[in-house]
Scaffold this active site. Sequence first.
Site, PDB file in Angstrom:
ATOM      1  N   ASP A   1      -5.998 -14.345  11.327  1.00  0.00           N
ATOM      2  CA  ASP A   1      -7.456 -14.324  11.267  1.00  0.00           C
ATOM      3  C   ASP A   1      -7.959 -13.238  10.306  1.00  0.00           C
ATOM      4  O   ASP A   1      -7.254 -12.278  10.010  1.00  0.00           O
ATOM      5  CB  ASP A   1      -8.027 -14.000  12.660  1.00  0.00           C
ATOM      6  CG  ASP A   1      -7.840 -15.129  13.657  1.00  0.00           C
ATOM      7  OD1 ASP A   1      -7.187 -16.132  13.323  1.00  0.00           O
ATOM      8  OD2 ASP A   1      -8.351 -14.986  14.789  1.00  0.00           O
ATOM      9  N   ASP A   2      -9.189 -13.398   9.879  1.00  0.00           N
ATOM     10  CA  ASP A   2     -10.031 -12.364   9.235  1.00  0.00           C
ATOM     11  C   ASP A   2      -9.900 -12.257   7.714  1.00  0.00           C
ATOM     12  O   ASP A   2     -10.646 -11.513   7.099  1.00  0.00           O
ATOM     13  CB  ASP A   2      -9.819 -10.972   9.842  1.00  0.00           C
ATOM     14  CG  ASP A   2     -10.297 -10.874  11.284  1.00  0.00           C
ATOM     15  OD1 ASP A   2     -10.735 -11.916  11.835  1.00  0.00           O
ATOM     16  OD2 ASP A   2     -10.221  -9.780  11.858  1.00  0.00           O
TER      17      ASP A   2
ATOM     18  N   HIS B   1     -18.199 -12.402  10.189  1.00  0.00           N
ATOM     19  CA  HIS B   1     -17.461 -12.038  11.404  1.00  0.00           C
ATOM     20  C   HIS B   1     -18.415 -11.388  12.398  1.00  0.00           C
ATOM     21  O   HIS B   1     -18.418 -10.176  12.579  1.00  0.00           O
ATOM     22  CB  HIS B   1     -16.317 -11.085  11.047  1.00  0.00           C
ATOM     23  CG  HIS B   1     -15.210 -11.093  12.055  1.00  0.00           C
ATOM     24  ND1 HIS B   1     -15.265 -10.345  13.213  1.00  0.00           N
ATOM     25  CD2 HIS B   1     -14.041 -11.763  12.112  1.00  0.00           C
ATOM     26  CE1 HIS B   1     -14.145 -10.546  13.902  1.00  0.00           C
ATOM     27  NE2 HIS B   1     -13.389 -11.413  13.254  1.00  0.00           N
TER      28      HIS B   1
ATOM     29  N   HIS C   1      -3.373 -10.911  12.339  1.00  0.00           N
ATOM     30  CA  HIS C   1      -4.449 -10.668  11.375  1.00  0.00           C
ATOM     31  C   HIS C   1      -3.893 -10.333   9.991  1.00  0.00           C
ATOM     32  O   HIS C   1      -2.946  -9.551   9.883  1.00  0.00           O
ATOM     33  CB  HIS C   1      -5.355  -9.538  11.871  1.00  0.00           C
ATOM     34  CG  HIS C   1      -6.097  -9.903  13.129  1.00  0.00           C
ATOM     35  ND1 HIS C   1      -5.493  -9.856  14.376  1.00  0.00           N
ATOM     36  CD2 HIS C   1      -7.352 -10.378  13.323  1.00  0.00           C
ATOM     37  CE1 HIS C   1      -6.370 -10.283  15.276  1.00  0.00           C
ATOM     38  NE2 HIS C   1      -7.504 -10.602  14.672  1.00  0.00           N
TER      39      HIS C   1
ATOM     40  N   HIS D   1     -13.027 -19.343  10.469  1.00  0.00           N
ATOM     41  CA  HIS D   1     -13.215 -18.249  11.434  1.00  0.00           C
ATOM     42  C   HIS D   1     -14.646 -17.709  11.335  1.00  0.00           C
ATOM     43  O   HIS D   1     -14.900 -16.531  11.559  1.00  0.00           O
ATOM     44  CB  HIS D   1     -12.186 -17.154  11.123  1.00  0.00           C
ATOM     45  CG  HIS D   1     -12.023 -16.096  12.188  1.00  0.00           C
ATOM     46  ND1 HIS D   1     -11.855 -16.372  13.524  1.00  0.00           N
ATOM     47  CD2 HIS D   1     -11.971 -14.740  12.099  1.00  0.00           C
ATOM     48  CE1 HIS D   1     -11.721 -15.237  14.198  1.00  0.00           C
ATOM     49  NE2 HIS D   1     -11.791 -14.235  13.369  1.00  0.00           N
TER      50      HIS D   1
HETATM   51 ZN    ZN Z   1     -11.494 -12.127  13.747  1.00  0.00          ZN
END
Ligand code: ZN
Length: 211
Positions: free
Chosen positions: A33-34, A88, A176, A84
């Site tokens: 993620d991210d 954020h 991540h 995602h």
């Molecule tokens: Zn995240």
Amino acid sequence: MPSFGEQRAIVERWPRFPSRERVDEHRICLSFDDGPDPEGTPAVLDALEAIGARATFFMVGEQAEAHAGLAREVAERGHEIGLHGLRHVRPEELADPECDLRHGLAVLEQATGVVPAAFRPPYGHFTAPLYEAAAELGLEPVLWSAWGLDWEPIPAERIADLVLTDLQPGAIVVLHDSARYAPRASVQPTAEALAQIAAGAARLGVELQPL
Ligand SMILES: [Zn+2]
């Protein structure tokens, strides 16, 4: 701020949000993620190549927009692209979740050439409107069954230990490839943990593949 009673009533009114937390028993899915992030993604891509694994990258729209070349490289190296969020943020902060998701999808398509089919909300947190918006756009909600706590500043051995504790055939692992939203952490230990995680998957007799 709602009172405890009011908050309780809101929670009870929400439907349960079913989401995918496993894949079939012949695989384990590593997900990141991210990103994409020039300070993290390249190390993860190289570590995945070293262990011969393909993974799923849940990208943030604003990251893919800022690092479009890297976003495309992730796709071109055979990995799956998921959404995602456009930014954020916590889902409660989204005035119009559907507009946000549409914009995020468009940004990822523009950057990677791929239209994502899976969605993992930031913090793994759905609200009813966000859940409905994802369903409306045909996005499959995906969470996880194992994690490495790699948004904390912990060493690679600890990340691998945590993942291996919950690693079973069919697991979806969340890690991540960017520390942008967890500034105390670093991606380097995550990349370093992948060899040990791959060895654990091999002991279980399963391959590391995308969703
Ligand atoms: Zn995240």
